[in-house]
Motif scaffolding. Structure first.
Motif, PDB file in Angstrom:
ATOM      1  N   ASP A 207     -93.171 -17.401 -89.527  1.00 16.87           N
ATOM      2  CA  ASP A 207     -91.819 -17.622 -90.584  1.00 16.87           C
ATOM      3  C   ASP A 207     -90.668 -18.140 -89.858  1.00 16.87           C
ATOM      4  O   ASP A 207     -90.288 -17.412 -89.039  1.00 16.87           O
ATOM      5  N   ARG A 215     -96.627 -14.423 -89.998  1.00 15.26           N
ATOM      6  CA  ARG A 215     -97.037 -13.800 -91.505  1.00 15.26           C
ATOM      7  C   ARG A 215     -98.387 -13.405 -91.616  1.00 15.26           C
ATOM      8  O   ARG A 215     -99.041 -14.216 -91.863  1.00 15.26           O
ATOM      9  N   ARG A 218    -100.882 -14.059 -94.432  1.00 12.70           N
ATOM     10  CA  ARG A 218    -101.241 -15.578 -94.821  1.00 12.70           C
ATOM     11  C   ARG A 218    -102.297 -15.948 -93.670  1.00 12.70           C
ATOM     12  O   ARG A 218    -102.931 -17.117 -93.976  1.00 12.70           O
TER      13      ARG A 218
END
Length: 228
Positions: A207, A215, A218
């Protein structure tokens, strides 16, 4: 000479590993950084995407020379393009395949005369990824559904184009961030031999708004998963 011979003997395993990794990343699979927000919200800033280099072709490593044809891009595929027109590696979505008639009317997509269906999903959902307000819609065409982002405060001057017919051996590509994407509206059709691979998932994500903190939600996320 003796020093080089000694270094080779001591490090030949490492050299062989690095050569194999180079061949693997060039011809089989790789991960790529996406430097822009042109594929928001499907691919976010900071995502590193997994790219299947053998999705369509087997190539000589580090070249565009095709050894075997394994398949062709389909509508809705997200692909990497080593674009001679853009002079860089692009990541875009296939919208038109050879023979398709494609048009965009105020950001409404038409493929072969049939308009895509749109369902609102929200406003300004990823404020940290873009400087302008975004409106998000689920776009469905030819059985493919994904989320597109529009910028009502900064609309693209090319939110309408066509209709155009995609020539043989060429593909029409658009970014999911429709008002902020340099794609076929600017560079024209992309040749088949410039399409280098297909991506379907995020490898990992950092990020940029939080000092590149991971993250974890993800990591490994499929790009065709529901938005959120």
């Amino acid at each position: 000479m003796k020093i080089l011979t000694r270094l080779w003997k001591e490090n030949k395993g490492l050299v062989a590993f690095l050569l194999l990794m180079t061949v693997f990343r060039s011809a089989v699979a790789d991960w790529n950084v996406v430097p822009s927000g042109s594929m928001l919200p499907t691919i976010r800033l900071g995502d590193r995407i997994f790219v299947d280099k053998m999705a369509y072709d087997l190539r000589v490593p580090l070249t565009h020379i095709r050894i075997a044809h394994l398949g062709d891009p389909q509508r809705g595929d997200i692909v990497t393009i080593d674009s001679s027109a853009a002079h860089e590696l692009l990541v875009k979505r296939v919208i038109g395949v050879p023979g398709d008639r494609v048009a965009l009317r105020d950001n409404v997509l038409y493929v072969n005369g049939v308009p895509a269906n749109y369902r609102p999903e929200g406003t300004n959902l990823l404020a940290s990824d873009a400087s302008s307000t975004g409106e998000y819609f689920a776009e469905r065409f030819d059985g493919v559904t994904h989320t597109v982002r529009l910028s009502p405060d900064a609309p693209s001057p090319r939110s309408s184009f066509g209709p155009v017919v995609v020539p043989a051996g060429q593909y029409l590509m658009l970014g999911d961030n429709r008002d902020n994407s340099a794609d076929s509206r600017y560079f024209g059709f992309f040749p088949r031999n410039e399409i280098m691979g297909r991506t379907r998932s995020v490898a990992f994500s950092l990020d940029p708004a939080r000092h590149y903190a991971p993250r974890f939600d993800r990591f490994g996320k499929p790009l065709d998963a529901p938005f959120g």
